[in-house]
Design a protein around this motif. Sequence first.
Motif: not given
Length: 461
Positions: A299-300, A303-304, A306-307, A314, A318, A321-322
Amino acid sequence: MTADPTEGDIDTHDLVRELVSSLHHLRHVDLDAVGPALGLAIPPQHPDPSQAGEVKSLSKQERLDLAFDALAQNNHEAVCARFLQRSDLAIELRHRVEDLIWERENWPQITTRTRRDIAEALDAFDAIWLEADGLLNLVKRHWVPRSHEWSFDPKDPYEPVVRHMFRFPNDWTTVEFFKEIGALDGGDRRFALFLEGLLSGSVNPSEARQRKMAAAISPILARAGLKITESGSTDGYPAFAIVAAGTRPRPAQLILFASRHGKPALRLRDVLDQSIEVLTGDDTVLAYDVPVSDRGLTWRDVESWWSHRKGISADQAKLELWRRLVTVCADVSPVQHALFTTYYDYAKDHDPLFALLPEVWLHWDPVSRRQRGENAFLDQRMDFLMLLPGLRRVVLEVDGEQHYATSSRQPSPRIYSETTRGDRDLRLTGYEVYRFSGYELSEDRATNTVAEFFNRLLARI
């Protein structure tokens, strides 16, 4: 409160204590900086003077002991993984940490006989190396030779390897070499990585030789449930990976997920390079275009990605995206939403937290299914996809009425047969497929269903 390990976790408990104590050589100021990076709450050297009572400065060992005592048992393996990122970790400690983590992968057993057979097959070559430095670095990365006790240089345990493999290359057979460095009975995953190194261009900088060596040991590995795949290239030479039979040969290069209604627009930018361009915007489908490593997709990682893609923080990435993924699942069905949210609630304290991606495109055809007829792809989208270490691709499907009934809710043997045939196709191409019924994911059953399944699935990592 001091951690109270269960009997089965005593080795991990003791190893983490040793790892934390190994930081004793650092300065107090260095401990302040390294604690957060390792997931350790190391108390300050000088306690808060505003506290009542006598204020006493802490020694480094006291600080480390308190940090270990404050560490929750379920975070032990995460701390172990973070210590592996340290370049100053002693090699014996590094090996023990790696073996602990790799043991969780449930790697196929590579017996001593299999290893001897591999060594004998490699003996057909004049030497198992073309580049001496490459082989020595490979041995230093994975093994501590047992013969160091009679080394001519007590400070260098690798001197016997230099002497018997390079200066007098006929001294040791490959079997003897494996025995002396500990490769005949070392960890299964470690041995597989060592073989990958032998097949690499840094040890054997000759593509023809690399391929001949791979061909020589492939049938032997097959008996252990393993296979050699070509995973890419390094410095112009083929890169080989040893994986469990049935896994996909290459890491994922592009993932189209969180798909809303409608087919995304794609085109081949460069046919020769198989370069795919996604023309549809993020409002229709998300395109994760970072090659996934053999450590799996967390998941990290997502997230990265998408950031960076959106140029946002970040924390903002998060949250965005969630919300997007939860909305997609809710739009599809309540049970798909239940599986998604229950998984992340179950796994939120796990490290690494492997990403569970919804609505992932498996097949894509510019022609409609109605136009394609009997030759149309089955199961064009997967309900959920997880990419786990060792190139494992795990598909989770939530069975709604569309898997066994017509739009008028009449049971259909034809639709059910397409579902089961699609599962077979996936399994035969290296995917693991697991199905859930809506009943299992009802409000009063979802938590137990998800916990039981993922406890067993992730125990194999």
